[in-house]
Design an enzyme around this catalytic site. Structure first.
Site: not given
Length: 233
Positions: A20, A95, A140, A173, A184
């Site tokens: 996004k 939201r 990642r 991370r 999430r």
């Protein structure tokens, strides 16, 4: 000469890792419109010491969530600024259903007070298979020095754990884990599903395939925006 296409207010939706942020930056550049982030608005109000900022900071310092009413008021003030006239990209707002309904009513009130057409918000969801997203996030790796991003599944470094550019170690991370991703996603589905339904029922929603090149996704989003605006919504 035809008038340039103006996208109006746009909400980009999508699960964590769909891209996004990248797409928002490209749309901003293409149309010359700002990205409006509730996080940025909140930090700005706190930094300027506005009444809303002070109230929000008090709640946050106590570990409480800032209410929809306070967020709505901050967003309303931001939408009164002149740089939004060509349109804007909303980030992190609305939201909740309450926020979506408030925003719809606010845009109508702006139209009535200005005596000019104020386009309603349209929403575009970037869809990517959850297994692909899981690999994007858990794979990642970020260079500890130059911050270049790699992915062990899709864009691996030449040497494992080492940046190709400066030879610095790569970092993983702590929130780029499967457990964190699962949580999430639960939060995303709980919050986003009702918002999608809200705009879908009003015919102001499109979905695009995000598992393609950045350029192809951008083209699909821009086509969706033109389709939504051409049908008089």
């Amino acid at each position: 000469m035809a008038e340039p296409f103006l996208p109006g207010p746009v909400l980009l939706l999508g699960a964590p890792g769909v891209g996004k942020g990248t797409q928002a930056q490209l749309l901003m550049a293409d149309y010359g419109i700002p990205q409006i982030s509730t996080g940025d608005i909140l930090r700005d109000n706190i930094a300027r010491g506005t009444d809303l900022g002070k109230a929000a900071k008090g709640l946050m310092d106590q570990g409480q969530l800032v209410s929809d009413e306070m967020v709505n008021e901050m967003v309303g003030a931001r939408l009164a600024q002149p740089d939004v006239k060509r349109g804007y990209i909303l980030d992190g707002y609305p939201r909740t259903i309450g926020q979506a309904e408030w925003l719809d009513a606010h845009l109508v009130s702006l139209e009535q007070s200005a005596g000019a057409v104020v386009l309603p918000l349209v929403a575009v969801n970037i869809r990517v298979d959850e297994q692909v997203l899981l690999r994007r996030i858990t794979g990642r790796r970020i260079c500890s020095q130059c911050k270049h991003i790699y992915n062990v599944y899709f864009k691996a470094p030449k040497r494992e754990g080492i940046c190709d550019i400066d030879g610095a170690p790569l970092q993983h991370r702590s929130d780029d884990t499967e457990a964190a991703f699962t949580e999430r996603m639960k939060a995303y589905h709980a919050l986003t599903a009702p918002v999608i339904e809200h705009y879908s029922k009003q015919g102001r929603f499109r979905e695009v395939d995000g598992d393609r090149s950045v350029e192809a996704v951008t083209a699909a989003i821009e086509l969706s925006l033109r389709q939504l605006r051409q049908v008089g919504l």
